[in-house]
Design an enzyme around this catalytic site. Structure first.
Site, PDB file in Angstrom:
ATOM      1  N   HIS A 253       2.867 -11.649  -2.296  1.00 27.06           N
ATOM      2  CA  HIS A 253       1.913 -10.584  -2.616  1.00 27.06           C
ATOM      3  C   HIS A 253       2.466  -9.664  -3.699  1.00 27.06           C
ATOM      4  CE1 HIS A 253      -1.299  -7.627  -1.479  1.00 27.06           C
ATOM      5  NE2 HIS A 253      -0.394  -6.774  -1.940  1.00 27.06           N
ATOM      6  N   GLU A 254       3.680  -9.177  -3.492  1.00 30.44           N
ATOM      7  CA  GLU A 254       4.256  -8.240  -4.461  1.00 30.44           C
ATOM      8  C   GLU A 254       4.583  -8.931  -5.786  1.00 30.44           C
ATOM      9  OE1 GLU A 254       3.896  -5.264  -3.863  1.00 30.44           O
ATOM     10  OE2 GLU A 254       3.598  -5.332  -1.695  1.00 30.44           O
TER      11      GLU A 254
ATOM     12  N   HIS B 182       1.623  -8.661  -8.009  1.00 30.15           N
ATOM     13  CA  HIS B 182       1.619  -7.387  -8.739  1.00 30.15           C
ATOM     14  C   HIS B 182       2.617  -7.422  -9.895  1.00 30.15           C
ATOM     15  CE1 HIS B 182      -1.016  -5.090  -6.149  1.00 30.15           C
ATOM     16  NE2 HIS B 182      -0.268  -5.280  -5.074  1.00 30.15           N
TER      17      HIS B 182
ATOM     18  N   GLU C  93      -4.741  -5.609  -7.305  1.00 28.50           N
ATOM     19  CA  GLU C  93      -4.781  -6.250  -5.995  1.00 28.50           C
ATOM     20  C   GLU C  93      -5.391  -7.637  -6.079  1.00 28.50           C
ATOM     21  OE1 GLU C  93      -3.451  -6.005  -2.090  1.00 28.50           O
ATOM     22  OE2 GLU C  93      -3.144  -4.679  -3.813  1.00 28.50           O
TER      23      GLU C  93
END
Length: 491
Positions: free
Chosen positions: A256-257, A260, A286
């Site tokens: 997830h990170e 980003h 996101e």
């Protein structure tokens, strides 16, 4: 054009100082000794005072006025759009309020972490009440007579309103609730078993980060209470956390990170230290983290590769084959933690937070009543009681940071990701063959070219519409979730 040159030169220094402030925040969550919290609060207040003064400098207004009527390139026009928006918003906020917000939210993070560790909301409530009061003041100043919550939301998703988000949630909720009811009637797939060492998890998480294209020569992976990503361009940093019995917590937080972080690393290098050099909105940001984590990272193809890699790294992990592993990765069960939630229930967590934080900002919900309100709403939405504050209203760091208006962008990002996934698979029909070999490049290259490289060049919905060929709606996400979980659970 002299005005433009002067303005852009001035703005570059402001952007650089903003990056320094962000690095202080990263350090506070990863390296700073806890006893330094009060001093760090003063440091953050000092740098915010400098930044606020720069963002409201009257010369910016003069430079903007002088640039009116100039023949501008697309890039220059976009930079002016961002600078003008920032100048107008910053000019409405008193300098002492901006400084106090930076100081209080910096100190509040430490209070939140301590309260979370002790499951003691009451000890944190007075600090949170101060944060809420300051953000109410800021929102009122920014709104200039308009809606306070919308004014705060503008920081994270320019152009979005609470009314629009309400309509989006109203479209999503019935299908999600109905599907969840059907799924939870079915037996849950088995999860992993065994104990997974911290060092081994961190080694595996680095492998996953590299598999998704994270450039570790310009990035870091560290540990924090709450996973996050910070930085831009040539200095991007992410954090994760480990659990001895639940390595998916670590692995999917990392993916997830990384979504980003790759967005920031893949922005056109020519935009560095300009208003275009960061992600255009938190919703678009996101969309990248969620498509990396879910449509790619939790896909049947990629989890097949991941299963074999985990067996090599950890030995027996308690599941028999790739199909069982895929089901374990996507298991739907009763849970409390948003960041660990499956795709089916995740947006219901966001709806809860969206409604509660709007009530906090409007003053309809006193901070002292937040824990009770959270627990009551959670029981109504999920059907079971919250046993302790760290599984309830203290689980997220966002409100201690003053990030009111942020939570809804998670669901907006999911909606954008659903649209992007459809367009990606239309353009790359053999994607699963690559993912099954642990090769995400066809997907991440498409995302880089369609979304990430543009940075702040376009408005949020504009960049998604251009990438997908149509304006974003929730339908592709809902169709994807329904098809995926219906297949896994045999509905």
């Amino acid at each position: 054009m002299t005005a433009l040159t002067d303005l852009f030169t001035y703005q570059k220094d402001t952007e650089a100082l903003g990056q320094i402030a962000g690095r202080l925040g990263w350090d506070q969550e990863t390296m700073m000794p806890r006893g330094a919290a009060d001093q760090r609060g003063e440091e953050m207040a000092a740098i915010e005072s400098v930044l606020h003064a720069r963002r409201t400098d009257p010369r910016i207004g003069d430079w903007l006025a002088a640039a009116e009527g100039e023949s501008l390139s697309e890039v220059d026009a976009a930079q002016l759009r961002h600078i003008r928006r920032s100048f107008e918003r910053a000019s409405r906020v008193p300098a002492d309020l901006a400084s106090e917000l930076a100081r209080v939210t910096s100190v509040a993070q430490g209070h939140w972490a301590e309260a979370r560790g002790k499951d003691d909301f009451a000890s944190f409530a007075p600090v949170l009440a101060r944060v809420v009061a300051l953000r109410q003041q800021e929102g009122q100043a920014l709104a200039n007579g308009g809606d306070t919550y919308d004014a705060l939301l503008e920081d994270y998703e320019p152009g979005a309103t609470a009314v629009q988000l309400e309509a989006m949630f109203a479209e999503m909720r019935p299908r999600l609730v109905e599907l969840r009811g059907k799924v939870l009637e079915k037996p849950a797939p088995a999860g992993l078993s065994g104990t997974f060492g911290e060092a081994e998890q961190m080694a595996f998480t680095a492998k996953l980060a590299l598999a998704f294209g994270y450039d570790l020569s310009r990035g870091r992976i560290d540990m924090a209470v709450h996973p996050f990503s910070s930085g831009s361009g040539s200095d991007v940093r992410i954090t994760t956390r480990t659990s001895a019995t639940d390595p998916f917590n670590c692995f999917y937080s990392t993916i997830h990170e990384v979504g980003h972080a790759c967005y920031e690393q893949n922005i056109d290098a020519g935009y560095a230290l300009t208003p275009l050099g960061g992600g255009v909105s938190m919703g678009v940001h996101e969309s990248q983290s969620r498509i990396y984590e879910n449509q790619l990272g939790r896909s049947r193809a990629f989890t097949g590769w991941m299963f074999e890699e985990m067996k090599t790294a950890f030995g027996d992990i308690g599941v028999a084959d790739a199909d069982a592993f895929y089901a374990a990765v996507n298991r739907v069960q009763k849970d409390f933690i948003r960041t660990e939630s499956d795709e089916l229930q995740y947006n219901l967590h966001i709806m809860l937070r969206f409604d509660l934080e709007r009530a906090l900002i409007s003053g309809d919900l006193p901070v002292a009543d937040l824990e009770s309100a959270w627990n009551t709403r959670f029981k109504a939405d999920f059907g079971y009681d919250v046993p302790k504050a760290s599984l309830g209203c203290l689980q997220d760091v966002h409100w201690s940071l003053g990030l009111f208006g942020y939570f809804a962008t998670y669901s907006l990002g999911n909606v954008y990701a659903g649209c992007l996934s459809n367009a990606l698979r239309a353009d790359v029909p053999d994607l699963d063959t690559a993912l099954a070999a642990g090769n995400t490049a066809p997907a991440t290259t498409w995302l880089r070219d369609k979304v990430q490289r543009h940075g702040g060049l376009y408005e949020p919905r504009e960049v998604i519409t251009q990438a997908c060929g149509a304006a974003p709606t929730a339908a592709p996400l809902l169709d994807y979730i329904e098809a995926k979980f219906s297949e896994i659970y045999g509905l």
